[in-house]
Every structure is written in C-alpha cells, then in structure tokens.
Design an enzyme around this catalytic site. Structure first.
Site, PDB file in Angstrom:
ATOM      1  N   ASP A   1     -29.027  27.344  -1.340  1.00 47.01           N
ATOM      2  CA  ASP A   1     -29.036  27.638   0.094  1.00 47.01           C
ATOM      3  C   ASP A   1     -28.427  29.022   0.289  1.00 47.01           C
ATOM      4  O   ASP A   1     -27.884  29.620  -0.650  1.00 47.01           O
ATOM      5  CB  ASP A   1     -28.294  26.575   0.912  1.00 47.01           C
ATOM      6  CG  ASP A   1     -26.842  26.409   0.498  1.00 47.01           C
ATOM      7  OD1 ASP A   1     -26.123  27.425   0.413  1.00 47.01           O
ATOM      8  OD2 ASP A   1     -26.416  25.265   0.271  1.00 47.01           O
TER       9      ASP A   1
ATOM     10  N   LYS B   1     -33.271  25.968   3.267  1.00 45.23           N
ATOM     11  CA  LYS B   1     -33.312  24.576   3.690  1.00 45.23           C
ATOM     12  C   LYS B   1     -32.804  24.449   5.118  1.00 45.23           C
ATOM     13  O   LYS B   1     -32.069  25.309   5.622  1.00 45.23           O
ATOM     14  CB  LYS B   1     -32.473  23.704   2.755  1.00 45.23           C
ATOM     15  CG  LYS B   1     -30.974  23.974   2.817  1.00 45.23           C
ATOM     16  CD  LYS B   1     -30.208  23.108   1.835  1.00 45.23           C
ATOM     17  CE  LYS B   1     -28.694  23.358   1.953  1.00 45.23           C
ATOM     18  NZ  LYS B   1     -27.918  22.607   0.976  1.00 45.23           N
TER      19      LYS B   1
ATOM     20  N   GLY C   1       0.794  -1.225   0.000  1.00 50.77           N
ATOM     21  CA  GLY C   1       0.000   0.000   0.000  1.00 50.77           C
ATOM     22  C   GLY C   1       0.825   1.271   0.000  1.00 50.77           C
ATOM     23  O   GLY C   1       0.266   2.368  -0.161  1.00 50.77           O
TER      24      GLY C   1
END
Length: 330
Positions: A182, A205, A48
């Site tokens: 928004d 909202k 990894g």
C-alpha cells in the site's frame, strides 16, 4: 569505608530481565550478550491481578526489561508496567523498556469522532510507571516516537531482510521487483529496493474497514518478475493474500512477502498456507503459534540487533552505528 572515609563504587551494572510475553526472545538476547537473565518472580493471582518482585538487588543498575506486547496483549502490558514500577521503587539507576512489538501502534491517530489515540495512552502509561527509555522495532508510524518525552531507540529489521534476500539471489536480479502493498509502505519498499538494486512498484488498495481492503490496481511493472512485498505488520493476512492474487494476474511469476511483525491473527496461518505466496518472511518480535500451519513462514531473529543496541545504550555509544545510520525509515 576506607581510612575512615566513604568510598563510592562507580562501576556500571547491566541487568536483563524478561516478562512472560516472549521469554524465548529474551533468552536469545541474553545469549548474544553472554549474560544470564536476572531473576524475577512473576505471579498471576486467581482473581487476575499480577505481581512482580526482583530476586536480587537492582539498586544502581541499568535494568533492561524485555517484554513484547503479544497475546494476551493487555496482560503483558500491565505486567510490563508493574515490572517497571518494581524496578523504580527498588532504586534502579536507569530503566529501559525493550518492547520489540509495540501493541496498539495502529491506533496512532483519530480517524472518526470520539475515538481514542491508544498508542499515545500506552506511551503515557510507560512513562508514568517510571521507564526512562524505550527500545522498539519498526513502529507502524514514526510519529509514535514523539509520544514519549524521553529517548526512543526506533530499530529496524531492514538489514536483516536485505541479508536474507541477497542470499536468495534477489540482488541485481533482472527478474525481480520490490512491491509496497500500500502507499504507506512506499518509503520502506524504496529502501529495500535500493539495497537490492531492484525496481519497485505499488499495490493500490481501498480500505473497507479494520483488516478489510480491496486491491484496485498495481502501479509499476511486475510482469515476468519475482515479487517481494514488504510491510511492517501481517495481521489477518487478507491484504497480503489479495495483493498476491492481483500481482499474479498482472504477470508476476512468484510472490514472496516480508514483514517485521508476524501477528497472524484470526485464520491468517491458514490463509497464507492456502495462498499462492511462495514464502512469508518475518522476524521473531512475536512468537508463532505452534499448533498452526507454518510451512510457508520463515522466521529471522532480531536478537543480534537488540543485543547490540542494548550494549551500545549501556556503554553510552551510538545506536545509529548499529544500523550504519539507517535506523530511521520514516
């Protein structure tokens, strides 16, 4: 050496390199600059760990590393840091991190006790790695610029959207309105409305949690009008679809949407495909997934913007001139 004396080559050298986050965008930028991408060996070991090595000398060069922090976000971030460190240790004169999509930008402040400010942490890591400048597009909040102690070129896709919606017949249209999804996007919506010479409105909202919100009401007149919603990021698409449904109930005839960053996480592609939205316009700061429905998604390239900005930074010319002084939206 000339006549027994050392001479110095003062000619500047530009190098463009790409990480593995979004190499197609890097190719588009290089094409606009009429350059080839410089070679870099990028390896992921079985365990990894990541590795980077430049395949030609970067000594004395201005190195622009293009890496959008798309999925896998943390791997692409780590790769960017390693590439910066490799360039620094190879004696690059200047290292500029070109990050079209700045991941973690929504984690820009504490809203609850014991939370991190991860956007600041990412900035600290980029600086510690050795970058001397950052170039990015439409940050979620302008305050992120202040997390860095060196220059940040905060670019915007606003003029790209303006040009597109002018082509679609929205400028000076009697039957159109720009809507902020928004209150946080009011300034951006007002700027787009100003360029298109249209009125603007706001969808209010209430946020119930991460990527979950409920539309309460619309401030402004949208009845009988084509609507353009403008945002910076489309994540799960829930807010966008809910807002579109409310706008239709308020009498909107069509709903279009635009956002700089099309993250499209979770089932966003399917939500948009099944929604009443006519078209979603995004830029190519992030790659789209080829195995998802995309018939309603239109992509505009920001490669010309990034290429022009890279050129001006390299030649020590004004970046604001690229945007006619309108690259600060916050």
């Amino acid at each position: 050496m000339e006549n027994g004396h050392l001479t110095q080559n003062t000619e500047k050298r530009l190098m463009i390199v790409s990480g593995q986050g979004y190499p197609e965008l890097a190719e588009r930028i290089a094409d606009r600059l009429d350059m080839d991408l410089s070679g870099v060996e990028l390896v992921k070991f079985p365990g990894g760990e990541l590795y980077a090595r430049y395949l030609e000398s970067v000594r004395g060069a201005d190195v622009f590393i293009i890496q959008s922090l798309c999925e896998p976000v943390n791997e692409n971030l780590m790769q960017l840091l390693i590439m910066i460190d490799a360039a620094k240790r190879a004696s690059a004169k200047r290292i500029v991190a070109v990050i079209p999509w700045y991941a973690y930008s929504r984690q820009d402040r504490k809203t609850k006790p014991r939370e991190p400010i991860t956007a600041r942490l990412v900035a600290n890591m980029i600086q510690a790695a050795g970058a001397e400048r950052v170039m990015t597009m439409d940050l979620h909040t302008g305050q992120i610029e202040g997390y860095f102690t060196f220059p940040v070129d905060h670019l915007t896709a606003m003029h790209t959207f303006v040009d597109y919606f002018v082509e679609q017949g929205f400028k000076d249209a009697d039957d159109a309105v720009v809507v902020a999804p928004d209150t946080g996007e009011v300034k951006v919506a007002k700027q787009l409305a100003g360029h298109l010479r249209l009125p603007w409105a706001i969808v209010n909202k209430m946020r119930e949690g991460p990527d979950r919100s409920e539309v309460t009401h619309v401030i402004g007149d949208v009845a009988g009008k084509r609507v353009v919603m403008i945002d910076d990021i489309i994540a799960t698409g829930g807010t966008l679809v809910n807002a579109a449904e409310r706008l239709e109930k308020e009498g909107a005839t069509e709903v279009w949407a635009a956002a700089t960053h099309g993250e499209f996480s979770g089932d966003a592609y399917r939500k948009i495909e099944d929604s009443l939205i006519k078209e979603v316009v995004v830029t190519d700061t992030l790659p789209l997934k080829s195995d998802q429905p995309r018939s309603k998604i239109k992509t505009l390239t920001i490669a010309p913007i990034l290429a022009s900005t890279i050129k001006n930074v390299f030649t020590d010319e004004s970046v604001s001139e690229v945007f006619m002084g309108e690259n600060q939206l916050f």
